[in-house]
Design a protein around this motif. Sequence first.
Motif, short mmCIF file in Angstrom:
data_model
loop_
_atom_site.label_atom_id
_atom_site.label_comp_id
_atom_site.label_asym_id
_atom_site.label_seq_id
_atom_site.Cartn_x
_atom_site.Cartn_y
_atom_site.Cartn_z
N ILE A 62 0.83 -1.20 0.00
CA ILE A 62 0.00 0.00 0.00
C ILE A 62 0.87 1.26 0.00
O ILE A 62 0.58 2.24 -0.70
N ALA A 63 1.97 1.22 0.73
CA ALA A 63 2.89 2.36 0.73
C ALA A 63 3.49 2.59 -0.65
O ALA A 63 3.72 3.73 -1.07
N ALA A 64 3.75 1.50 -1.36
CA ALA A 64 4.39 1.60 -2.68
C ALA A 64 3.41 1.99 -3.78
O ALA A 64 3.75 2.75 -4.69
N PHE A 65 2.18 1.46 -3.72
CA PHE A 65 1.26 1.62 -4.85
C PHE A 65 -0.03 2.36 -4.51
O PHE A 65 -0.80 2.71 -5.42
N GLY A 66 -0.29 2.58 -3.23
CA GLY A 66 -1.54 3.21 -2.83
C GLY A 66 -2.61 2.18 -2.53
O GLY A 66 -2.65 1.11 -3.14
N SER A 67 -3.50 2.51 -1.62
CA SER A 67 -4.51 1.54 -1.17
C SER A 67 -5.47 1.14 -2.29
O SER A 67 -5.99 0.02 -2.28
N GLU A 68 -5.68 2.04 -3.27
CA GLU A 68 -6.63 1.71 -4.34
C GLU A 68 -6.08 0.66 -5.31
O GLU A 68 -6.85 0.03 -6.04
N ARG A 69 -4.77 0.46 -5.31
CA ARG A 69 -4.17 -0.51 -6.23
C ARG A 69 -4.07 -1.91 -5.62
O ARG A 69 -3.85 -2.88 -6.33
N ILE A 70 -4.19 -2.01 -4.32
CA ILE A 70 -4.11 -3.32 -3.64
C ILE A 70 -5.54 -3.67 -3.23
O ILE A 70 -6.05 -3.23 -2.21
N VAL A 71 -6.20 -4.47 -4.06
CA VAL A 71 -7.64 -4.69 -3.96
C VAL A 71 -7.92 -5.87 -3.03
O VAL A 71 -7.35 -6.96 -3.18
N THR A 72 -8.83 -5.66 -2.07
CA THR A 72 -9.16 -6.71 -1.11
C THR A 72 -10.65 -7.05 -1.09
O THR A 72 -11.10 -7.80 -0.24
N GLY A 73 -11.42 -6.51 -2.03
CA GLY A 73 -12.84 -6.82 -2.10
C GLY A 73 -13.07 -8.31 -2.33
O GLY A 73 -12.36 -8.94 -3.12
N ARG A 74 -14.06 -8.86 -1.67
CA ARG A 74 -14.28 -10.31 -1.72
C ARG A 74 -14.55 -10.82 -3.12
O ARG A 74 -14.01 -11.85 -3.54
N ASP A 75 -15.40 -10.13 -3.88
CA ASP A 75 -15.76 -10.61 -5.21
C ASP A 75 -14.54 -10.70 -6.13
O ASP A 75 -14.36 -11.68 -6.87
#
Length: 469
Positions: free
Chosen positions: A21-34
């Motif tokens: 997340i620090a490297a790419f931002g929280s929007e790029r590391i996706v954790t949504g279940r679907d």
Amino acid sequence: MQVDAQPSNATAREAAMADLIAAFGSERIVTGRDIRNRHGTDESYHPTVAPDAVFFARSTEEVSQAVTICAKHKWPVIPFGVGTSLEGGVAALRGGLSVDVSEMNKILAVNAEDLDVRVQAGVTRKQLNEYLRDTGLMFPIDPGADASIGGMCATRASGTNAVRYGTMRDNVLSLTVVMADGRVVKTARRAKKSAAGYDLTRLFVGSEGTLGVITEIQLKVYGIPEAISSAVVQFDDLESAVNTCVLTIQSGVPVARMELLDDSQMGACISYSKLEGYTARPTLFFEFHGSETGVVEQAETVQGIAAEFGGTDFKWATKAEDRNKLWEARHNAFYAALSLRPGAKGWPTDVCVPISRLAECITETKKDLAETGLLAPLVGHVGDGNFHLVYVIDPESQDEMNRAKEHADRMVLRALSMDGTCTGEHGVGYGKMEFLAAELPEAIPVMRAVKQALDPDNIMNPGKLFRMN
């Protein structure tokens, strides 16, 4: 089906996620279940095993950066193309990060004079051929699904054209690979042949993401043939159709495609794809490439061979729209099979044997199948000795699942007894690990040593191909 799945180490997961997340931002590391579930699912009967997070990479440099972070924390990495694999290859059996390369979809170079191209791993085969159309070139490897080129390399894919053009193993000149520690390695140059060092290209082709993440590929391409013609011939029994295939290959006819459908599969295709003028009998689809006269000669030779084995209703298809309809029906065979039993699921499997044993293997497999009472249409890339069954089953019925597994196991063991292989093109994943061990027992320790050397912490798609202990 029980799966040997284990969650990733919580401490490693939290530390790796924080760094990503620090490297790419929280929007790029996706954790949504679907989205996570989609990335833990392929086209097979294997259950979903979702990763902890998904990263949509946009360049080799980004893949390298993400893998370096995961390696630092010994957190698993699972490469993902479009998810069309068939043996659980994308299942995140130890959790971790799914590295999705679908946004890496640029065609980087077309070297028309040298008949090669360079593409990013997320380019799909249809996208590539659409791009190449105006250049007079084509990429012939056709596994049916619109798979990504990176995924096709990872699974050593082939398909309907392999009898003439070979598999991915034969058509990859060089790869760019992100190794398990984040290093970027190019495996070869553009020369059509080389005697320089170990053949690292073919080491990664078929490695199923267990050694690194493929990010760029240098591929062979071919000139679009002057003439293309397809033909269909039907038989009263399956053995006659198979023997026609065998004699065609042994006679040296350079067919481009030669596909077998049994009566069940042909009936399904007639209904599903609205094919007219055919009956539900064992059927061969052919395609011929070459000059105008060469194509006619090939087709006439095959027609004569088919007639020797009782083949009838030899139908030509020279118009592009007629050919496309035939091959679309063949490519939709899986969905046609499912339509025979609405609500059921498909369990596809395949084996490959020397063509001299093909008729025997298919005949024994079909006889065994009849005794199980299961519905499982048969299709085959029979010019290579490769055939598939699709068990159309109720996954909630343990009895059906058991019968399908027992029959599939016997089919694989039968192929191995004929000096064949447990998988002609689906790959091993985790679904056929036990059979790889039976097929190549002396080679497994060597493979394990290679894996240990290149991925000592076993972070690259762990739990696939073979067990590490």
